[in-house]
Design a protein around this motif. Structure first.
Motif, PDB file in Angstrom:
ATOM      1  N   SER A 175       1.099  -1.301  -0.102  1.00 56.72           N
ATOM      2  CA  SER A 175      -0.252  -0.065  -0.285  1.00 56.72           C
ATOM      3  C   SER A 175       1.374   0.838  -0.284  1.00 56.72           C
ATOM      4  O   SER A 175       0.535   1.640  -0.183  1.00 56.72           O
ATOM      5  CB  SER A 175      -1.396  -0.233   1.273  1.00 56.72           C
ATOM      6  OG  SER A 175      -1.702   1.632   1.104  1.00 56.72           O
ATOM      7  N   SER A 176       1.250   1.250   0.870  1.00 58.00           N
ATOM      8  CA  SER A 176       3.000   2.446   0.533  1.00 58.00           C
ATOM      9  C   SER A 176       3.832   2.819  -0.291  1.00 58.00           C
ATOM     10  O   SER A 176       3.654   4.100  -0.893  1.00 58.00           O
ATOM     11  CB  SER A 176       3.980   2.559   2.364  1.00 58.00           C
ATOM     12  OG  SER A 176       3.250   2.683   3.007  1.00 58.00           O
ATOM     13  N   LEU A 177       4.187   1.569  -0.960  1.00 55.49           N
ATOM     14  CA  LEU A 177       4.706   1.426  -2.261  1.00 55.49           C
ATOM     15  C   LEU A 177       3.828   1.653  -3.174  1.00 55.49           C
ATOM     16  O   LEU A 177       3.981   2.486  -4.353  1.00 55.49           O
ATOM     17  CB  LEU A 177       5.265   0.282  -2.595  1.00 55.49           C
ATOM     18  CG  LEU A 177       6.159   0.043  -1.645  1.00 55.49           C
ATOM     19  CD1 LEU A 177       7.133  -2.000  -2.003  1.00 55.49           C
ATOM     20  CD2 LEU A 177       7.234  -0.054  -1.361  1.00 55.49           C
ATOM     21  N   ALA A 178       2.807   1.549  -3.829  1.00 53.01           N
ATOM     22  CA  ALA A 178       1.310   1.863  -4.301  1.00 53.01           C
ATOM     23  C   ALA A 178       1.443   3.986  -4.374  1.00 53.01           C
ATOM     24  O   ALA A 178       0.996   4.181  -5.311  1.00 53.01           O
ATOM     25  CB  ALA A 178       0.822   1.325  -4.304  1.00 53.01           C
ATOM     26  N   LYS A 179       0.703   3.979  -3.642  1.00 52.28           N
ATOM     27  CA  LYS A 179       0.758   5.342  -2.544  1.00 52.28           C
ATOM     28  C   LYS A 179       1.922   6.166  -3.744  1.00 52.28           C
ATOM     29  O   LYS A 179       1.983   7.223  -3.843  1.00 52.28           O
ATOM     30  CB  LYS A 179       0.818   5.710  -1.447  1.00 52.28           C
ATOM     31  CG  LYS A 179      -0.523   5.388  -0.893  1.00 52.28           C
ATOM     32  CD  LYS A 179      -0.912   5.227   0.222  1.00 52.28           C
ATOM     33  CE  LYS A 179      -2.063   4.536   1.081  1.00 52.28           C
ATOM     34  NZ  LYS A 179      -2.180   5.136   2.369  1.00 52.28           N
ATOM     35  N   ALA A 180       3.376   5.190  -3.502  1.00 51.66           N
ATOM     36  CA  ALA A 180       4.815   6.622  -3.598  1.00 51.66           C
ATOM     37  C   ALA A 180       4.755   6.298  -5.191  1.00 51.66           C
ATOM     38  O   ALA A 180       5.919   6.781  -5.784  1.00 51.66           O
ATOM     39  CB  ALA A 180       6.284   6.124  -2.976  1.00 51.66           C
ATOM     40  N   GLY A 181       3.406   5.440  -6.288  1.00 52.83           N
ATOM     41  CA  GLY A 181       4.621   5.011  -7.592  1.00 52.83           C
ATOM     42  C   GLY A 181       4.881   4.281  -8.128  1.00 52.83           C
ATOM     43  O   GLY A 181       5.473   3.641  -8.858  1.00 52.83           O
ATOM     44  N   LEU A 182       5.391   3.170  -7.125  1.00 49.91           N
ATOM     45  CA  LEU A 182       6.475   2.596  -7.151  1.00 49.91           C
ATOM     46  C   LEU A 182       5.801   0.795  -7.968  1.00 49.91           C
ATOM     47  O   LEU A 182       6.517   0.111  -8.598  1.00 49.91           O
ATOM     48  CB  LEU A 182       7.602   2.083  -5.611  1.00 49.91           C
ATOM     49  CG  LEU A 182       8.171   3.388  -5.187  1.00 49.91           C
ATOM     50  CD1 LEU A 182       9.050   2.803  -4.315  1.00 49.91           C
ATOM     51  CD2 LEU A 182       9.025   3.455  -6.207  1.00 49.91           C
ATOM     52  N   VAL A 183       4.550   0.503  -7.506  1.00 54.22           N
ATOM     53  CA  VAL A 183       4.085  -0.259  -7.770  1.00 54.22           C
ATOM     54  C   VAL A 183       2.746  -0.523  -8.033  1.00 54.22           C
ATOM     55  O   VAL A 183       1.664   0.866  -7.604  1.00 54.22           O
ATOM     56  CB  VAL A 183       4.316  -1.980  -6.186  1.00 54.22           C
ATOM     57  CG1 VAL A 183       5.231  -2.149  -6.566  1.00 54.22           C
ATOM     58  CG2 VAL A 183       3.232  -1.584  -5.652  1.00 54.22           C
ATOM     59  N   GLU A 184       2.284  -1.180  -8.370  1.00 54.76           N
ATOM     60  CA  GLU A 184       0.458  -1.074  -8.795  1.00 54.76           C
ATOM     61  C   GLU A 184      -0.166  -2.818  -8.617  1.00 54.76           C
ATOM     62  O   GLU A 184       0.661  -3.175  -9.015  1.00 54.76           O
ATOM     63  CB  GLU A 184      -0.196  -0.469 -10.453  1.00 54.76           C
ATOM     64  CG  GLU A 184       1.879  -1.355 -11.146  1.00 54.76           C
ATOM     65  CD  GLU A 184       1.324  -0.400 -12.537  1.00 54.76           C
ATOM     66  OE1 GLU A 184       0.899   0.721 -13.090  1.00 54.76           O
ATOM     67  OE2 GLU A 184       1.183  -1.006 -13.914  1.00 54.76           O
ATOM     68  N   SER A 185      -1.505  -2.305  -8.628  1.00 52.54           N
ATOM     69  CA  SER A 185      -2.263  -3.487  -8.873  1.00 52.54           C
ATOM     70  C   SER A 185      -2.719  -4.092 -10.290  1.00 52.54           C
ATOM     71  O   SER A 185      -3.336  -3.079 -11.067  1.00 52.54           O
ATOM     72  CB  SER A 185      -3.127  -3.351  -7.433  1.00 52.54           C
ATOM     73  OG  SER A 185      -3.360  -3.309  -6.262  1.00 52.54           O
ATOM     74  N   VAL A 186      -3.224  -5.851 -10.702  1.00 49.93           N
ATOM     75  CA  VAL A 186      -3.267  -6.047 -11.093  1.00 49.93           C
ATOM     76  C   VAL A 186      -4.629  -6.869 -11.101  1.00 49.93           C
ATOM     77  O   VAL A 186      -4.271  -7.481  -9.876  1.00 49.93           O
ATOM     78  CB  VAL A 186      -1.684  -6.444 -11.829  1.00 49.93           C
ATOM     79  CG1 VAL A 186      -3.023  -7.610 -13.057  1.00 49.93           C
ATOM     80  CG2 VAL A 186      -0.744  -6.204 -12.055  1.00 49.93           C
ATOM     81  N   MET A 187      -6.079  -6.216 -11.734  1.00 50.95           N
ATOM     82  CA  MET A 187      -6.877  -7.045 -11.112  1.00 50.95           C
ATOM     83  C   MET A 187      -7.317  -8.081 -11.716  1.00 50.95           C
ATOM     84  O   MET A 187      -6.619  -8.283 -13.166  1.00 50.95           O
ATOM     85  CB  MET A 187      -7.717  -6.127 -11.412  1.00 50.95           C
ATOM     86  CG  MET A 187      -7.793  -5.358 -10.389  1.00 50.95           C
ATOM     87  SD  MET A 187      -7.412  -4.825  -8.815  1.00 50.95           S
ATOM     88  CE  MET A 187      -8.876  -5.774  -8.063  1.00 50.95           C
ATOM     89  N   GLY A 188      -8.160  -9.194 -11.248  1.00 51.94           N
ATOM     90  CA  GLY A 188      -8.738 -10.460 -12.068  1.00 51.94           C
ATOM     91  C   GLY A 188      -8.128 -11.825 -11.254  1.00 51.94           C
ATOM     92  O   GLY A 188      -7.293 -11.410  -9.826  1.00 51.94           O
ATOM     93  N   ARG A 189      -8.113 -12.721 -12.029  1.00 52.42           N
ATOM     94  CA  ARG A 189      -8.037 -14.361 -11.196  1.00 52.42           C
ATOM     95  C   ARG A 189      -6.154 -13.803 -11.678  1.00 52.42           C
ATOM     96  O   ARG A 189      -6.160 -14.171 -10.811  1.00 52.42           O
ATOM     97  CB  ARG A 189      -7.968 -15.367 -12.287  1.00 52.42           C
ATOM     98  CG  ARG A 189      -8.077 -16.608 -12.457  1.00 52.42           C
ATOM     99  CD  ARG A 189      -8.925 -17.621 -13.369  1.00 52.42           C
ATOM    100  NE  ARG A 189      -8.402 -19.241 -13.183  1.00 52.42           N
ATOM    101  CZ  ARG A 189      -7.881 -19.307 -14.154  1.00 52.42           C
ATOM    102  NH1 ARG A 189      -7.710 -18.613 -15.676  1.00 52.42           N
ATOM    103  NH2 ARG A 189      -7.126 -20.405 -13.997  1.00 52.42           N
ATOM    104  N   ALA A 190      -5.740 -13.557 -12.157  1.00 54.77           N
ATOM    105  CA  ALA A 190      -4.164 -13.595 -12.331  1.00 54.77           C
ATOM    106  C   ALA A 190      -3.509 -12.319 -11.786  1.00 54.77           C
ATOM    107  O   ALA A 190      -2.277 -11.889 -11.841  1.00 54.77           O
ATOM    108  CB  ALA A 190      -3.324 -14.149 -13.859  1.00 54.77           C
ATOM    109  N   GLY A 191      -3.926 -11.965 -11.060  1.00 56.96           N
ATOM    110  CA  GLY A 191      -3.886 -10.370 -10.473  1.00 56.96           C
ATOM    111  C   GLY A 191      -2.935 -10.326  -8.915  1.00 56.96           C
ATOM    112  O   GLY A 191      -2.181 -11.513  -8.825  1.00 56.96           O
ATOM    113  N   GLY A 192      -2.613  -9.312  -8.776  1.00 57.21           N
ATOM    114  CA  GLY A 192      -1.559  -9.805  -8.162  1.00 57.21           C
ATOM    115  C   GLY A 192      -0.934  -7.734  -8.178  1.00 57.21           C
ATOM    116  O   GLY A 192      -1.013  -6.619  -8.381  1.00 57.21           O
ATOM    117  N   THR A 193       0.404  -7.887  -7.427  1.00 61.05           N
ATOM    118  CA  THR A 193       1.165  -6.374  -7.734  1.00 61.05           C
ATOM    119  C   THR A 193       1.997  -6.935  -8.286  1.00 61.05           C
ATOM    120  O   THR A 193       2.953  -7.594  -9.089  1.00 61.05           O
ATOM    121  CB  THR A 193       2.147  -5.909  -6.329  1.00 61.05           C
ATOM    122  OG1 THR A 193       0.946  -6.224  -5.693  1.00 61.05           O
ATOM    123  CG2 THR A 193       2.996  -4.723  -6.548  1.00 61.05           C
TER     124      THR A 193
END
Length: 153
Positions: free
Chosen positions: A51-69
């Motif tokens: 969550s912290s890494l996403a707020k900083a724009g370093l990671v993003e979530s991928v939705m769906g069955r094969a989702g993750g980060t």
């Protein structure tokens, strides 16, 4: 009382290194459970870190069955200083001892000296980390002479 070392930066960096390796080796997306397993912690702590890494724009979530980060940017565009600042925020590198009564030269001025020393050390850390990217770190790990096991999700 034993002191516990702060592992926020190393945890954030290791997480991003895992995602960088996954991006190269495929698939580029990892679940919080996969990351937690490799970090030796539980998925809820990893989700908090992500969550912290996403707020900083370093990671993003991928939705769906094969989702993750996955990484939000290429590893060569992620300076380690940015990872450090995201992980530790405004927490100082070191904490000064509580002030005591000002009875002598040292007790009167030690806290101020320590504060200035901490600031110089923090700037040295940031200077070093600004000169390295996530890609540099992954390359150095791979060149360390150890075998290179694949991630095998």
């Amino acid at each position: 009382m034993p002191h516990v070392l702060d592992v926020r930066f190393s945890s954030a960096l290791t997480t991003l290194l895992l995602l960088a390796a996954a991006a190269e080796e495929g698939p580029p997306v990892m679940s919080s459970a996969q990351l937690a397993e490799r970090l030796g912690t539980n998925p809820s702590l990893v989700r908090k870190l992500l969550s912290s890494l996403a707020k900083a724009g370093l990671v993003e979530s991928v939705m769906g069955r094969a989702g993750g980060t996955k990484l939000a940017r290429p590893p060569q565009d992620i300076p380690l200083a940015e990872v450090y600042l995201c992980a530790v925020g405004d927490k100082p590198l070191w904490t000064c001892r509580p002030e005591t009564e000002h009875e002598c030269l040292v007790s009167t001025h030690a806290a101020g000296y320590f504060e200035r020393l901490t600031e110089r050390a923090e700037q040295a850390v940031l200077t070093t980390l600004r000169g390295q990217t996530l890609a540099d770190a992954l390359r150095e790990i791979r060149c360390s002479g150890h075998s290179r096991p694949r991630l095998n999700h």
